[in-house]
Enzyme design. Structure first.
Site, short mmCIF file in Angstrom:
data_model
loop_
_atom_site.label_atom_id
_atom_site.label_comp_id
_atom_site.label_asym_id
_atom_site.label_seq_id
_atom_site.Cartn_x
_atom_site.Cartn_y
_atom_site.Cartn_z
N HIS A 78 0.84 -1.21 0.00
CA HIS A 78 0.00 0.00 0.00
C HIS A 78 0.86 1.24 0.00
O HIS A 78 2.06 1.17 0.23
CB HIS A 78 -0.97 0.01 1.19
CG HIS A 78 -0.33 0.12 2.55
ND1 HIS A 78 0.01 -0.97 3.32
CD2 HIS A 78 0.05 1.21 3.27
CE1 HIS A 78 0.54 -0.55 4.47
NE2 HIS A 78 0.58 0.76 4.46
N GLU A 129 -3.68 4.10 2.14
CA GLU A 129 -3.86 4.41 3.56
C GLU A 129 -3.83 5.93 3.69
O GLU A 129 -3.01 6.59 3.06
CB GLU A 129 -2.70 3.78 4.35
CG GLU A 129 -2.70 4.07 5.83
CD GLU A 129 -1.49 3.45 6.57
OE1 GLU A 129 -0.46 3.17 5.92
OE2 GLU A 129 -1.60 3.24 7.79
#
Ligand code: CO
Length: 133
Positions: A78, A129
């Protein structure tokens, strides 16, 4: 969104990944942080403009186990962008038709700051995120 906070790389063996970054790239690496509530153990490679988060599974129900089954040698997992107000960001994302991963509630991340994950389908297969800074 603000600055890039970090890029996270899932690794099957954290000690070996840390050693590789230290010996092959001369990187400075943080100490190891256990994040049991997230099911991961992490260490940060500290760069002058951002960080690389090395993450490995903790426990049998870690969200990383599936990822490493598909990518046994590890891979980019991520990317994390900084936001000023996570609740405002969630509100405008949802208003714009964006979706959140998990239960949609921010959790405390590796730096003790609130984080939330966005649904990867909305972002070309990239898990994003957001971290409140
Ligand atoms: Co992260």
């Amino acid at each position: 969104i603000g600055k890039l906070n970090h890029v996270a790389i899932a690794v099957p063996d954290l000690d070996s990944a840390i050693k590789t970054y230290k010996t092959k790239l001369g990187a400075s690496v943080s100490s190891i942080i256990e994040q049991k509530e997230h099911g991961v153990i992490v260490a940060f490679i500290v760069l002058s403009n951002t960080k690389i988060e090395l993450i490995t599974p903790f426990g049998n129900d870690s969200p990383l186990i599936n990822f490493l089954q598909k990518n046994p040698n590890g891979g980019i997992h991520h990317i994390c962008y900084e936001v000023e107000d996570i609740h405002e960001s969630i509100k405008s994302l949802v208003k714009a038709g964006g979706r959140l991963a998990g239960n949609g509630k921010p959790k405390l991340g590796a730096h003790g700051k609130p984080v939330i994950f966005l649904h990867p389908t909305d972002f070309n297969g990239t898990l994003i995120e957001l971290e409140e800074i």
